[in-house]
Design a protein around this motif. Structure first.
Motif, PDB file in Angstrom:
ATOM      1  N   HIS A   1      -8.480  -3.375  -1.878  1.00 42.45           N
ATOM      2  CA  HIS A   1      -9.183  -2.177  -1.468  1.00 42.45           C
ATOM      3  C   HIS A   1     -10.822  -2.729  -1.655  1.00 42.45           C
ATOM      4  O   HIS A   1     -11.662  -2.214  -0.891  1.00 42.45           O
ATOM      5  CB  HIS A   1      -8.869  -0.868  -2.188  1.00 42.45           C
ATOM      6  CG  HIS A   1      -7.454  -0.328  -1.783  1.00 42.45           C
ATOM      7  ND1 HIS A   1      -6.733  -0.744  -2.533  1.00 42.45           N
ATOM      8  CD2 HIS A   1      -7.090   0.367  -0.745  1.00 42.45           C
ATOM      9  CE1 HIS A   1      -5.557  -0.340  -1.784  1.00 42.45           C
ATOM     10  NE2 HIS A   1      -5.810   0.366  -0.794  1.00 42.45           N
TER      11      HIS A   1
ATOM     12  N   LYS B   1      -8.965   5.442 -10.491  1.00 40.02           N
ATOM     13  CA  LYS B   1      -9.562   4.770  -9.407  1.00 40.02           C
ATOM     14  C   LYS B   1     -11.025   5.224  -9.393  1.00 40.02           C
ATOM     15  O   LYS B   1     -11.239   6.345  -9.274  1.00 40.02           O
ATOM     16  CB  LYS B   1      -9.147   4.368  -8.150  1.00 40.02           C
ATOM     17  CG  LYS B   1      -7.515   3.669  -8.296  1.00 40.02           C
ATOM     18  CD  LYS B   1      -7.004   3.288  -6.973  1.00 40.02           C
ATOM     19  CE  LYS B   1      -7.195   1.966  -6.617  1.00 40.02           C
ATOM     20  NZ  LYS B   1      -6.638   1.355  -5.481  1.00 40.02           N
TER      21      LYS B   1
ATOM     22  N   ARG C   1       3.553  -1.533  -7.483  1.00 37.97           N
ATOM     23  CA  ARG C   1       2.619  -0.478  -7.156  1.00 37.97           C
ATOM     24  C   ARG C   1       3.240  -0.037  -5.753  1.00 37.97           C
ATOM     25  O   ARG C   1       4.136  -0.937  -5.032  1.00 37.97           O
ATOM     26  CB  ARG C   1       1.106  -0.865  -7.021  1.00 37.97           C
ATOM     27  CG  ARG C   1       0.846  -1.950  -5.960  1.00 37.97           C
ATOM     28  CD  ARG C   1      -0.458  -1.484  -5.185  1.00 37.97           C
ATOM     29  NE  ARG C   1      -0.109  -0.520  -4.365  1.00 37.97           N
ATOM     30  CZ  ARG C   1      -1.268   0.294  -3.877  1.00 37.97           C
ATOM     31  NH1 ARG C   1      -2.429   0.213  -4.233  1.00 37.97           N
ATOM     32  NH2 ARG C   1      -0.858   1.114  -2.986  1.00 37.97           N
TER      33      ARG C   1
ATOM     34  N   GLY D   1      -6.348   8.471  -7.099  1.00 36.12           N
ATOM     35  CA  GLY D   1      -6.971   7.637  -6.105  1.00 36.12           C
ATOM     36  C   GLY D   1      -8.750   7.862  -6.056  1.00 36.12           C
ATOM     37  O   GLY D   1      -8.959   9.071  -6.498  1.00 36.12           O
ATOM     38  N   ALA D   2      -9.322   6.935  -5.348  1.00 32.46           N
ATOM     39  CA  ALA D   2     -10.660   6.890  -5.353  1.00 32.46           C
ATOM     40  C   ALA D   2     -11.110   8.390  -4.808  1.00 32.46           C
ATOM     41  O   ALA D   2     -12.072   9.001  -5.190  1.00 32.46           O
ATOM     42  CB  ALA D   2     -11.155   5.931  -4.278  1.00 32.46           C
ATOM     43  N   ARG D   3     -10.398   8.746  -3.882  1.00 31.12           N
ATOM     44  CA  ARG D   3     -11.003   9.897  -3.166  1.00 31.12           C
ATOM     45  C   ARG D   3     -10.832  11.350  -3.874  1.00 31.12           C
ATOM     46  O   ARG D   3     -11.428  12.325  -3.669  1.00 31.12           O
ATOM     47  CB  ARG D   3     -10.098  10.226  -1.797  1.00 31.12           C
ATOM     48  CG  ARG D   3     -10.585   9.211  -0.808  1.00 31.12           C
ATOM     49  CD  ARG D   3      -9.581   9.040   0.095  1.00 31.12           C
ATOM     50  NE  ARG D   3      -9.782   7.933   1.117  1.00 31.12           N
ATOM     51  CZ  ARG D   3      -9.634   6.558   0.737  1.00 31.12           C
ATOM     52  NH1 ARG D   3      -9.110   6.163  -0.351  1.00 31.12           N
ATOM     53  NH2 ARG D   3     -10.047   5.603   1.678  1.00 31.12           N
TER      54      ARG D   3
ATOM     55  N   GLU E   1      -2.249  -5.471  -3.314  1.00 31.16           N
ATOM     56  CA  GLU E   1      -1.431  -5.042  -2.347  1.00 31.16           C
ATOM     57  C   GLU E   1      -0.605  -6.411  -1.971  1.00 31.16           C
ATOM     58  O   GLU E   1      -1.414  -7.234  -1.340  1.00 31.16           O
ATOM     59  CB  GLU E   1      -2.199  -4.475  -1.193  1.00 31.16           C
ATOM     60  CG  GLU E   1      -2.546  -3.019  -1.818  1.00 31.16           C
ATOM     61  CD  GLU E   1      -3.196  -1.995  -0.799  1.00 31.16           C
ATOM     62  OE1 GLU E   1      -3.106  -0.721  -0.999  1.00 31.16           O
ATOM     63  OE2 GLU E   1      -3.649  -2.585   0.263  1.00 31.16           O
TER      64      GLU E   1
ATOM     65  N   ARG F   1     -12.532  -0.635  -7.881  1.00 36.28           N
ATOM     66  CA  ARG F   1     -11.890  -0.771  -6.493  1.00 36.28           C
ATOM     67  C   ARG F   1     -12.887  -0.980  -5.299  1.00 36.28           C
ATOM     68  O   ARG F   1     -12.552  -0.707  -4.215  1.00 36.28           O
ATOM     69  CB  ARG F   1     -10.745   0.229  -6.207  1.00 36.28           C
ATOM     70  CG  ARG F   1     -11.183   1.819  -6.325  1.00 36.28           C
ATOM     71  CD  ARG F   1     -12.294   2.510  -5.152  1.00 36.28           C
ATOM     72  NE  ARG F   1     -11.146   2.559  -4.040  1.00 36.28           N
ATOM     73  CZ  ARG F   1     -11.725   2.603  -2.733  1.00 36.28           C
ATOM     74  NH1 ARG F   1     -13.115   2.156  -2.521  1.00 36.28           N
ATOM     75  NH2 ARG F   1     -11.167   2.635  -1.564  1.00 36.28           N
TER      76      ARG F   1
ATOM     77  N   LYS G   1       0.076   9.302   0.365  1.00 38.16           N
ATOM     78  CA  LYS G   1      -1.010   8.553   0.987  1.00 38.16           C
ATOM     79  C   LYS G   1      -2.161   9.385   1.370  1.00 38.16           C
ATOM     80  O   LYS G   1      -2.071  10.364   2.382  1.00 38.16           O
ATOM     81  CB  LYS G   1      -0.529   7.591   2.108  1.00 38.16           C
ATOM     82  CG  LYS G   1       0.321   6.631   1.983  1.00 38.16           C
ATOM     83  CD  LYS G   1       0.053   5.632   0.567  1.00 38.16           C
ATOM     84  CE  LYS G   1      -1.240   5.074   0.744  1.00 38.16           C
ATOM     85  NZ  LYS G   1      -1.608   4.129  -0.278  1.00 38.16           N
ATOM     86  N   PRO G   2      -3.348   8.961   0.662  1.00 38.43           N
ATOM     87  CA  PRO G   2      -4.840   9.937   1.116  1.00 38.43           C
ATOM     88  C   PRO G   2      -5.041   9.116   2.311  1.00 38.43           C
ATOM     89  O   PRO G   2      -5.769   7.872   2.049  1.00 38.43           O
ATOM     90  CB  PRO G   2      -5.615   9.681  -0.108  1.00 38.43           C
ATOM     91  CG  PRO G   2      -5.036   8.369  -0.771  1.00 38.43           C
ATOM     92  CD  PRO G   2      -3.798   8.277  -0.212  1.00 38.43           C
TER      93      PRO G   2
ATOM     94  N   CYS H   1       0.905  -1.005  -0.066  1.00 37.96           N
ATOM     95  CA  CYS H   1       0.089  -0.010   0.173  1.00 37.96           C
ATOM     96  C   CYS H   1       0.993   1.157  -0.047  1.00 37.96           C
ATOM     97  O   CYS H   1       0.772   2.102  -0.680  1.00 37.96           O
ATOM     98  CB  CYS H   1      -0.869  -0.271   1.271  1.00 37.96           C
ATOM     99  SG  CYS H   1      -1.941   1.418   1.537  1.00 37.96           S
TER     100      CYS H   1
HETATM  101  C1  PEP Z   1      -4.357   2.778  -2.535  1.00 33.46           C
HETATM  102  O1  PEP Z   1      -4.160   2.414  -3.883  1.00 33.46           O
HETATM  103  O2  PEP Z   1      -3.554   2.327  -1.830  1.00 33.46           O
HETATM  104  C2  PEP Z   1      -5.397   3.506  -2.446  1.00 33.46           C
HETATM  105  C3  PEP Z   1      -5.412   4.488  -1.519  1.00 33.46           C
HETATM  106  O3  PEP Z   1      -6.460   3.313  -3.175  1.00 33.46           O
HETATM  107  P1  PEP Z   1      -7.999   4.083  -3.279  1.00 33.46           P
HETATM  108  O4  PEP Z   1      -7.740   5.263  -3.900  1.00 33.46           O
HETATM  109  O5  PEP Z   1      -8.696   3.083  -4.039  1.00 33.46           O
HETATM  110  O6  PEP Z   1      -8.562   4.066  -1.768  1.00 33.46           O
END
Ligand code: PEP
Ligand code: MN
Length: 337
Positions: A272, A207, A126, A184-186, A298, A237, A131-132, A102
């Motif tokens: 995820h 994502k 990856r 990222g998803a967010r 991951e 995801r 990191k979000p 991750c």
């Molecule tokens: C990730 O790939 O570690 C991640 C934070 O993914 P996602 O944006 O899908 O939550």
């Protein structure tokens, strides 16, 4: 609008492109085996003027693109898109496994993981440098140092890497180092960020937002593509539902739906998508059966000590086993690693 050319004459094609641009649209030429089609992308309101292109020499017909995602959709481009990253190919029959931790946590951790996933058959490494995190007190990533460590891992193994970029300001730096830029998803609907990676020259790994529809995912891909970057990889995801046993609900029906609506490669992230390491392998196999072009998984040498997402990370041995077990599924799906 799609301008279908009856002729392959370059002068005819150039004349149409000039006219499209005169009308204030962007022209996207797609050279097919049978015929050339030209997409005119821009403001919907001037459609009537484009219709008049039917009178130009070599033009067979002018037809509207019905979907709001013009460049990401299949209407303008019917064949599957294949994206190349160095010697790795993703899509159109080529299956790609992207694997790694991750977060990048340190030199030894990322180098060891890179060697493990490479040996097991992954095509892309990856690892998150930025990191979000839900909490501002959680580990935020090694940032620029993480990018350097990923580069070291690439030099050691030859694996290209995908890593997340979180803000428009980070794009230049991440683009300089990374092979694929992850949104990222967010951030799936962070339109400023989408436009910025749309101007980058590296493929974008987009994502799906955890509260976003398939249509919204494709519109976000459209944002990237409309800026000129056509190399977009879509990723399912998992989305938020009322279910709480899994971290998210992995929406595998999105895979054939995305493949129907779009020519872009679709990758599934069962890590995820489920949040549990023991659900990763079954859902990875299901993703292949659903038509995915790749997986993002991951992997951590010691998940119990991981700085983030340890509970959904595969140990090296389990990842190796999964890569073996995927083979017959890939064969049936007609895909090669
Ligand atoms: C990730 O790939 O570690 C991640 C934070 O993914 P996602 O944006 O899908 O939550
Ligand atoms: Mn993660």
């Amino acid at each position: 609008m799609i301008i279908v050319m009856g002729s392959r004459d370059q002068d005819d094609v150039d004349r149409v492109i000039r006219k499209i641009e005169e009308f204030g649209y962007k022209a996207h030429v797609i050279l097919g085996v049978e015929r050339t089609v030209i997409g005119a992308v821009g403001d919907e309101r001037g459609k009537a003027r484009l219709q008049s292109l039917e009178s130009l020499p070599g033009v067979e017909r002018v037809v509207p693109i019905l979907k709001p995602f013009k460049l990401a959709g299949r209407e303008l481009k019917r064949e599957d898109t294949q994206i190349r990253v160095g010697s790795v190919e993703i899509g159109a029959g080529r299956f790609c496994v992207m694997a790694g931790p991750c977060s990048v946590e340190g030199r030894e951790q990322i180098l060891e993981t890179a060697r493990i996933v490479k040996e097991a058959g992954a095509g892309v490494l990856r690892g998150g440098a930025y990191k979000p995190r839900t909490s501002p007190y959680s580990f935020q990533g090694l940032e620029e140092e993480g990018l350097h460590l990923l580069q070291e891992a690439r030099e050691a193994t030859g694996l290209p890497f995908v890593t997340e970029v979180m803000t428009p300001e980070q794009v230049e730096l991440v683009e300089e180092h990374a092979d694929i830029l992850q949104i990222g998803a967010r951030n799936m609907q962070n339109f400023g960020l989408l436009k910025q990676v749309g101007r980058a020259r590296k493929p974008v790994f987009l994502k799906r937002g955890m509260m976003s529809t398939v249509n919204e995912l494709l519109m976000s891909a459209e944002y990237v593509m409309s800026e000129g970057n056509l190399d977009v990889i879509l990723c399912e995801r998992g989305i938020r539902t009322f279910e709480t046993e899994t971290r998210n609900t992995l929406d595998l029906s999105a895979v054939p739906m995305l493949k129907k609506l779009s020519h872009l490669p679709v990758v599934v992230d069962p890590s995820h998508g489920t949040g549990h390491w023991d659900l990763v392998a079954p859902m990875a196999k299901a993703a292949v059966a659903a038509g995915a072009d790749g997986l993002m998984i991951e992997v951590h040498p010691h998940p119990e000590d991981a700085f983030s997402d340890g509970s959904q990370s595969l140990k090296p041995g389990r990842f190796r086993t999964l890569m073996e077990e995927l083979k017959p599924f890939l064969e049936i799906a007609g895909k090669t690693l």
